[in-house]
Design a protein around this motif. Structure first.
Motif: not given
Length: 409
Positions: A34-39
């Motif tokens: 979903s792109g909520k977390c990228k790391s």
């Protein structure tokens, strides 16, 4: 919705620890997707897990090819920049077929539910014996996957999705009972097809698939806007169906028939319906009935009748003779929607399935008829669907990824 996983002989009941792991790894997959977390660091803060636990699960997702590490990400925090994570959208494919009265719509999607390939295959179900329609549909789907699809890769296939009108009826041994489109899909040809292809099958009702696509689209377009956790999606095509989204999930009811408003009685002395009743809503507001009523009005007035819904949509705003039967249907539809609002308590309604071709004048008339009521119409949200002609296929895939797919499946 009905999921038919591949049989896995010898696989026993999973233990509690495995279930916890699966829940956590799926949640991480969803956060990255979903792109909520990228790391990893963002996942740790979001899920309140230890950095070690998150790292182990991320590495397993990477080993399975579901996510990629793409180098340092941008951050305002001090210290070493974290490694960026992104979904490997090409790791799997989902081949989704929607069965319609005029043929089969094929769409191939990646893990982002973006289209890789699409094509429509005409098929006249009315020319096929009723007891052979399901098997003939499956034969065409198999032929598409084996010979006609250009970019389908069986080794990447996550599921084969099939969406069609009707509902699953366990008593009849059929996944989808006969509908206005004449489609009757039974279990036997689906099971045989699954065995030949050696791929899991996910079956869905067409209205529920479209509803879920619409919910996802509205959520993405305006995350801080009106809630879509509770929504009614009304499909008007060859018949009238409704999907109920409650608490963010599709509500089907104990017998899988929730939302069958097409057979809500509007006039107990009205037009006869194949269901055995009279005056059912879908006898007045399905697309064929709307066109036929307008044609009869035109012939009675001595003017040229419209040949299609597109022609009717173009002419009726400026021709009172055509406008009158449409606005009468709008009044009938509003009556059915109001009953639905009273019974469900919901105020967010989306109309789709083909009725959108009539444009804003028809929609405004439905709104006007609803607002004639003095109760239970506050906070009304009524609009057309925006997910487009492939929304049914995309919604099935989105629902599978959100609600059914497990990383270790």
């Amino acid at each position: 919705m009905k999921y038919l996983p591949l049989e896995t002989p010898g696989k026993g009941h999973t233990g509690y620890q495995q279930q916890v792991k699966e829940a956590n790894i799926k949640r991480i997959f969803d956060l990255v997707r979903s792109g909520k977390c990228k790391s990893r660091a963002e996942i740790v803060r979001y899920m309140n897990l230890s950095a070690t636990s998150v790292s182990v699960l991320v590495e397993e997702l990477a080993a399975r090819g579901l996510i990629d590490e793409t180098g340092p990400t941008h951050t305002s925090l001090p210290g070493r920049r974290p490694i960026s994570l992104r979904l490997n959208s090409d790791a799997h494919q989902m081949a989704v077929f929607s069965l319609r009265g005029e043929g089969i719509n094929y769409v191939l999607l990646n893990l982002e539910c973006k289209m890789i390939e699409k094509r429509f295959f005409p098929m006249d179900f009315t020319q096929v014996p009723a007891d052979e329609v399901g098997a003939e549909s499956i034969r065409l789907i198999e032929d598409i996957l084996r010979r006609r699809a250009k970019r389908f890769e069986r080794g990447k296939a996550l599921i084969v999705g099939i969406s069609c009108p009707g509902v699953y009826c366990a008593d009849e041994g059929a996944f989808y009972v006969r509908s206005a489109s004449g489609i009757h899909l039974t279990e036997e040809p689906v099971r045989r097809f699954q065995q030949r292809m050696e791929l899991p099958i996910y079956l869905s009702n067409d209205t529920r698939s479209m509803a879920y696509a619409e919910k996802k689209l509205l959520d993405a377009a305006d995350p801080d806007g009106p809630e879509t956790q509770d929504m009614l999606f009304v499909e008007i095509r060859n018949g009238v169906g409704c999907a109920v989204i409650s608490g963010g999930n599709i509500y089907t009811g104990p017998y899988n028939v929730a939302g069958e408003i097409g057979h809500m009685t509007i006039d107990h002395r009205g037009r006869p319906c194949p269901c055995g009743s009279r005056g059912c809503l879908e006898r007045y507001v399905n697309l064929n009935s709307l066109l036929e009523d307008a044609r009869q009005a035109a012939e009675a007035a001595g003017i040229e009748p419209p040949e299609s819904m597109a022609a009717l949509a173009k002419r009726y705003p400026d021709e009172p003779v055509l406008q009158k039967p449409l606005y009468e249907s709008a009044r009938i539809l509003a009556s059915g929607l109001y009953s639905l609002m009273c019974g469900s308590g919901m105020r967010r309604i989306v109309l789709g399935g083909g009725i959108e071709v009539l444009g804003q004048p028809f929609l405004e008339e439905v709104r006007r008829c609803l607002r004639e009521r003095t109760m239970l119409i506050h906070h009304l949200y009524l609009d057309y669907a925006q997910s487009g002609p492939n929304g049914e296929n995309i919604g099935l895939a989105q629902h599978f990824l959100d609600k059914v797919f497990t990383v270790t499946m």
